[in-house]
Motif scaffolding. Structure first.
Motif, PDB file in Angstrom:
ATOM      1  N   PHE A 165       0.847  -1.195   0.000  1.00  0.00           N
ATOM      2  CA  PHE A 165       0.000   0.000   0.000  1.00  0.00           C
ATOM      3  C   PHE A 165       0.877   1.239   0.000  1.00  0.00           C
ATOM      4  CE2 PHE A 165      -2.124   3.394   2.469  1.00  0.00           C
ATOM      5  CZ  PHE A 165      -3.173   3.651   1.608  1.00  0.00           C
ATOM      6  N   ASN A 166       0.520   2.189  -0.867  1.00  0.00           N
ATOM      7  CA  ASN A 166       1.213   3.476  -0.922  1.00  0.00           C
ATOM      8  C   ASN A 166       0.170   4.547  -1.142  1.00  0.00           C
ATOM      9  OD1 ASN A 166       2.631   5.833  -1.714  1.00  0.00           O
ATOM     10  ND2 ASN A 166       4.371   4.596  -2.393  1.00  0.00           N
ATOM     11  N   GLU A 167      -0.155   5.261  -0.070  1.00  0.00           N
ATOM     12  CA  GLU A 167      -1.219   6.257  -0.155  1.00  0.00           C
ATOM     13  C   GLU A 167      -0.840   7.414  -1.070  1.00  0.00           C
ATOM     14  OE1 GLU A 167      -4.272   7.711   3.127  1.00  0.00           O
ATOM     15  OE2 GLU A 167      -2.289   8.600   3.456  1.00  0.00           O
ATOM     16  N   ALA A 168       0.440   7.772  -1.102  1.00  0.00           N
ATOM     17  CA  ALA A 168       0.877   8.923  -1.887  1.00  0.00           C
ATOM     18  C   ALA A 168       0.586   8.745  -3.370  1.00  0.00           C
ATOM     19  CB  ALA A 168       2.368   9.177  -1.663  1.00  0.00           C
ATOM     20  N   ILE A 169       0.734   7.525  -3.858  1.00  0.00           N
ATOM     21  CA  ILE A 169       0.477   7.291  -5.278  1.00  0.00           C
ATOM     22  C   ILE A 169      -0.810   6.486  -5.481  1.00  0.00           C
ATOM     23  CG2 ILE A 169       2.932   7.396  -5.874  1.00  0.00           C
ATOM     24  CD1 ILE A 169       2.937   4.341  -6.032  1.00  0.00           C
ATOM     25  N   GLU A 170      -1.572   6.325  -4.405  1.00  0.00           N
ATOM     26  CA  GLU A 170      -2.864   5.648  -4.436  1.00  0.00           C
ATOM     27  C   GLU A 170      -2.745   4.232  -4.996  1.00  0.00           C
ATOM     28  OE1 GLU A 170      -5.651   8.154  -6.439  1.00  0.00           O
ATOM     29  OE2 GLU A 170      -5.452   9.788  -4.996  1.00  0.00           O
ATOM     30  N   ALA A 171      -1.738   3.509  -4.484  1.00  0.00           N
ATOM     31  CA  ALA A 171      -1.500   2.141  -4.938  1.00  0.00           C
ATOM     32  C   ALA A 171      -1.830   1.151  -3.841  1.00  0.00           C
ATOM     33  CB  ALA A 171      -0.048   1.977  -5.366  1.00  0.00           C
ATOM     34  N   SER A 172      -2.560   0.108  -4.173  1.00  0.00           N
ATOM     35  CA  SER A 172      -2.839  -0.989  -3.243  1.00  0.00           C
ATOM     36  C   SER A 172      -2.909  -2.274  -4.043  1.00  0.00           C
ATOM     37  CB  SER A 172      -4.159  -0.754  -2.508  1.00  0.00           C
ATOM     38  OG  SER A 172      -4.463  -1.860  -1.675  1.00  0.00           O
ATOM     39  N   THR A 173      -2.072  -3.238  -3.681  1.00  0.00           N
ATOM     40  CA  THR A 173      -2.071  -4.529  -4.363  1.00  0.00           C
ATOM     41  C   THR A 173      -2.202  -5.653  -3.349  1.00  0.00           C
ATOM     42  OG1 THR A 173       0.348  -4.725  -4.254  1.00  0.00           O
ATOM     43  CG2 THR A 173      -0.578  -3.624  -6.190  1.00  0.00           C
TER      44      THR A 173
END
Length: 716
Positions: A642-650
C-alpha cells in the motif's frame, strides 16, 4: 612518560588525530563528538545538588560525566587546550563539592549515592569520570591530583566498596557497573588494592564477587543473560570498558580469553537476538526503542572486531550503526568498512540460545529467513527463566509473566508487538521518570504478551517467587532447510494442571512472496478452562470474515491481571475458522485462526483504568476458546503493498482462507490450510518426547495416511 591513559595511549591518540576531517566512520564519529562537546561547553560548569530521578539535577550530573569523558579523550586527540581546561575545572569542582554532599533520597529500594538517587548512576559517573581523569592526570600538579583522588574518587570507592559492600559483591547487572567503576577508577588513581577488589571480589576468591565472578557466573553457556537483551546490552559497556583497561594494565590476566572467550560469547548472544532493523526484542522490562546503535553495543562491535575476529556481521553492524567508537578499535573497524565494496545487512541466522548458569533453564529460539530481495523475516519464541534476581533488590524484578512469548517481524517492522515496559524514561512529570504503576498492573501481566492466558489469570499467579522457580524447555529446533524451519517449546504448570506446548513453523510456498508462519499452541488439562490467545499489533483493521458487534459503551474486559486496562471495543462469535487483516505501514497482514466450539474473537484497546494516560493506546486482538484440551492453530500471512501517496494498493486480500485442526493428541497435531483456488496444505507437528520427536512418524486421519521424518512436515 610512564603513566598512560587507560583506554587510549598517547601514541593511539596521535594516530586518531590523523582522522580529523576525514569522511569516514571514524572521521565522522570524531566530528560528532567534537560537535557535542562544543555545544555543551558554553552552558558552563555547574555541580547541582539533589533532585528527582530524571529531573534537572539528575540529567545535569549525567550530561556532566558524558561530556567530561569527551573532553578528556578529545584533548588527547585534538590537543585543544579548551578541552583540557574544561575537564580540569569539572573534576576540581566535583572534588570540591562531593565531600559536602549528604546521601541522596532513594525513591526505590536501590541505595542512594551522593549525586544520584541510586548508586547505579553514581557507578556510571565514576567510571566515565575516571576514564577522563586518566586522560589528563599528567596535566595536574600534585596538590590538584591529591584533591581529586582523595576528596572525590577515594570517597566514591569507600561508598561503593565499604558502605554498600553487599551490593558491590552481588553477581548482577548492577554489580557489573559497581566493579567496573571501582576497577577503572583504581587503575586511574594507581590504587591496585581497589582494582584487586573489583577483579576478585571483597573476599578475593573470584567466586563470591568481583569482575571475574560476574563474567563466569552471570551468563549461560551460550552467553544469554536472564534479564533479556535490554539489560544485556546495558552490561556490555562496563564489561568492555573495564576489560580494555585490564588488558592494557594487566595483560597477564588474559581477560579476553577467560572462560573460553566468554566476553565474545555473551556479546554475540545479545547481538544475535536483534530484529533485522537493529531493534532489540522486548523481553522482560524493556524499551521498545533500544537498538544496536546503543553505546555499549557500538563499543562491543568495535572491540570484538579488534580482539576476536573480523566477522562480516560486525562490518554490517558498523554500517547500520553509522558510527564507531572513537578508539583504536574504532579506527580499525572504520578502515575495514571502507575497504569492503558491498556489505549486506547483518544476518545472524536462525539460532537457539540456552538460559541459566548451566544452560538448564530454558532459553530463546529464533527463526530467520532472507528472501531474494534481501528482506528478512524473523520469529522469536521465549521460554527461559523469569527475568529477575532477588539477590539484589525486590524492586529490581524485571521479569514478565510471558512464558512461550512470540514476536514476529518482516518488511522492516515487528508486526506482532510486545508491549515492553511501562515507563517514561527520565520524563520527570511521569512518575518521576521511574516505572509507572501500570508496569506491574499491565506490562508484566501475561495478557500484555503474545502468549495464551488461562482463566484470565497471569502465569504462576503473577507471583515472582513462584515464577523464579520455573522455566520452560526446548521441544525441538529445525533449521536444516531455509524453505522449512520450525521451533517448539513447552512450559508445565505455569497454570495449575495445565501444560502448554508452542510450535512455530516458518515455511515457503509457491506463489507467496513471504514465508507463512504457522503457530500451533497446544494446551492440555483435565479440567475445563477459558483460554485467551492475545495478539498485539499496530495498524488499521482492514477486513474480517465473520460478523462482530461494536460496543456502544466501553467497559474493561476484567478487573485484574491486566484485563482491567483493556477496553472491550467489539466482539464476535466464530464457529469455524476466523480471519482478521490489518494494514501496518505499507504492508498487509492476515491472521487466520482455527476455531473451537463457542469460540470468540474480541477486539480490545489498551487504556482502561488509566486516569493519567500512562499507557500507550494500542489495539489488541484476543481469540477466546473454552475447553479442556485445546489447540490454537494460527497462520500469519504477509501480503500486498500500500502506498497512499500514489494511491497504490495490491493484494490486499491474502491467499490463506481458513485453518482447521484435523487431529491432535500426544503423538502429533495435523493442521489443514485452505488456500485460494482450492489449494490445500497440510502441516504435521510431532508432539513426541525426547529422541522420538526426530524419528519416523505415521498418522492416519480421515482415511489419509501421512508419513514424515523428524519434528515437522509440510504436505503441499
Amino acid at each position: 612518560m610512564s603513566y598512560q591513559p587507560l583506554l587510549i595511549s598517547f601514541e593511539e591518540a596521535a594516530e586518531l588525530r590523523k582522522h580529523l576531517g576525514q569522511d569516514s566512520l571514524i572521521g565522522n564519529s570524531l566530528a560528532l563528538e567534537i560537535a557535542a562537546l562544543e555545544a555543551y561547553m558554553p552552558i558552563g560548569i555547574e555541580i547541582p545538588g539533589h533532585g528527582e530521578a530524571g529531573g534537572y539535577e539528575h540529567n545535569r550530573h549525567k550530561q556532566n560525566y558524558i561530556h567530561l569523558d569527551l573532553a578528556g579523550r578529545l584533548y588527547l586527540i585534538t590537543e585543544e587546550p579548551r578541552y583540557l581546561a574544561y575537564a580540569q575545572q569539572m573534576l576540581l569542582e566535583y572534588a570540591r563539592v562531593y565531600p559536602t554532599l549528604e546521601l541522596n533520597t532513594s525513591r526505590d529500594s536501590n541505595p542512594p549515592g551522593r549525586l544520584f538517587h541510586q548508586t547505579l548512576n553514581e557507578n556510571m559517573w565514576m567510571l566515565y569520570a575516571s576514564c577522563a581523569y586518566s586522560c589528563i592526570r599528567h596535566t595536574f600538579d600534585e596538590s590538584q591530583r591529591n584533591a581529586i583522588e582523595n576528596d572525590l574518587f577515594k570517597l566514591m570507592i569507600e561508598l561503593f566498596v565499604d558502605v554498600y559492600a553487599e551490593d558491590f559483591d552481588i553477581v548482577h547487572n548492577h554489580g557489573l557497573w559497581a566493579v567496573a567503576g571501582v576497577g577503572v577508577c583504581g587503575y586511574a588513581i594507581q590504587d591496585q588494592a581497589s582494582v584487586d577488589k573489583a577483579l576478585y571480589g571483597l573476599k578475593g576468591d573470584s567466586v563470591s564477587g568481583g569482575f571475574i565472578a560476574q563474567l563466569t557466573q552471570l551468563f549461560s553457556p551460550d552467553g544469554y543473560y536472564m534479564e533479556g537483551p535490554y539489560y544485556h546490552r546495558f552490561s556490555l559497556r562496563p564489561i568492555y570498558l573495564f576489560a580494555e583497561a585490564i588488558e592494557r594494565r594487566q595483560p597477564e590476566i588474559g581477560i579476553y580469553e577467560l572462560k573460553d572467550q566468554v566476553i565474545k560469547t555473551t556479546t554475540y548472544a545479545v547481538m544475535s537476538t536483534a530484529f533485522p532493523n537493529g531493534v532489540l526484542p522486548a523481553l522482560n522490562d524493556s524499551s521498545k526503542s533500544i537498538d544496536i546503535r546503543d553505546e555499549g553495543v557500538v563499543i562491543a562491535t568495535n572491540v570484538c572486531f579488534k580482539r576476536y575476529s573480523q566477522d562480516v556481521n560486525l562490518l554490517a553492524m558498523a554500517k547500520h550503526q553509522n558510527k564507531v567508537w572513537v578508539h583504536s578499535s574504532g579506527a580499525g573497524l572504520s578502515d575495514a568498512v571502507a575497504a569492503q565494496a558491498d556489505i549486506p545487512g547483518f544476518n545472524w541466522g536462525s539460532l537457539s540460545l540456552t538460559d541459566g548458569p548451566q544452560g538448564e533453564r530454558g532459553g530463546v529460539s529464533i527463526l530467520r529467513h532472507r528472501d531474494a530481495k534481501s528482506d528478512d523475516s524473523m520469529a522469536l519464541l521465549w521460554f527461559g527463566q523469569h527475568g529477575s534476581d532477588h539477590k539484589l533488590h525486590s524492586a529490581l524484578d524485571h521479569g514478565h509473566f510471558d512464558g512461550l512469548h512470540l514476536s514476529l517481524f518482516n518488511r522492516g517492522q515487528e508486526f506482532t508487538q510486545d508491549y515492553g515496559y511501562g515507563r517514561w524514561v527520565n520524563i520527570e512529570p511521569k512518575f518521576g521518570g521511574r516505572y509507572i504503576p501500570q508496569n506491574k498492573s499491565y506490562a508484566k501481566q501475561t495478557i500484555a504478551h503474545n502468549t495464551v492466558v488461562v482463566d484470565q489469570m497471569s502465569q504462576n499467579k503473577g507471583d515472582t517467587a513462584t515464577a523464579e522457580a520455573r522455566w520452560g524447555e526446548k521441544h525441538f529446533f529445525v533449521t536444516d532447510d531455509t524453505e522449512l524451519q520450525a521451533m517448539s517449546a513447552r512450559v508445565q504448570n505455569y497454570y495449575d494442571g495445565v501444560n502448554q506446548q508452542r510450535s512455530v513453523v516458518m515455511f515457503e510456498l509457491p506463489g507467496f512472496t513471504k514465508p507463512l508462519v504457522l503457530d500451533v499452541f497446544k494446551l492440555t488439562s483435565e479440567s475445563e478452562h477459558c483460554y485467551d490467545y492475545p495478539v498485539h499489533f499496530k495498524g488499521q483493521i482492514i477486513r474480517t470474515d465473520f460478523d462482530y458487534q461494536q460496543e456502544s459503551v466501553l467497559n474493561p474486559l476484567g478487573d485484574a491481571q491486566g484485563y482491567q486496562h483493556l477496553w472491550k471495543v467489539a466482539s464476535g462469535s466464530v464457529k469455524d475458522s476466523s480471519l482478521v487483516s490489518w494494514l501496518m505501514g505499507d504492508s498487509y497482514y492476515s491472521l487466520v485462526s482455527s476455531a473451537a466450539k463457542d469460540s470468540e474473537v474480541i477486539f480490545a484497546r489498551i487504556g482502561a483504568n488509566d486516569p493519567d494516560f500512562n499507557l500507550r493506546s494500542e489495539p489488541v486482538l484476543i481469540l477466546r476458546q473454552r475447553g479442556k484440551n485445546q489447540v490454537f492453530a494460527n497462520v500469519f500471512e504477509t501480503h500486498g503493498y500500500f502506498n497512499e501517496a500514489i494511491e497504490a494498493s495490491t493484494d490486499a486480500r491474502g491467499q490463506v482462507e481458513s485453518v482447521s485442526v484435523l487431529h491432535s493428541d500426544d503423538y502429533a497435531t495435523l493442521v489443514e490450510l485452505q488456500l485460494t483456488n482450492s489449494r490445500v496444505v497440510m502441516v504435521a507437528v510431532s508432539n513426541q518426547d525426547g529422541d522420538a520427536v526426530n524419528a519416523d512418524h505415521q498418522l492416519t486421519v480421515n482415511g489419509q495416511k501421512y508419513q514424515w521424518l523428524g519434528p515437522v512436515k509440510v504436505f503441499a
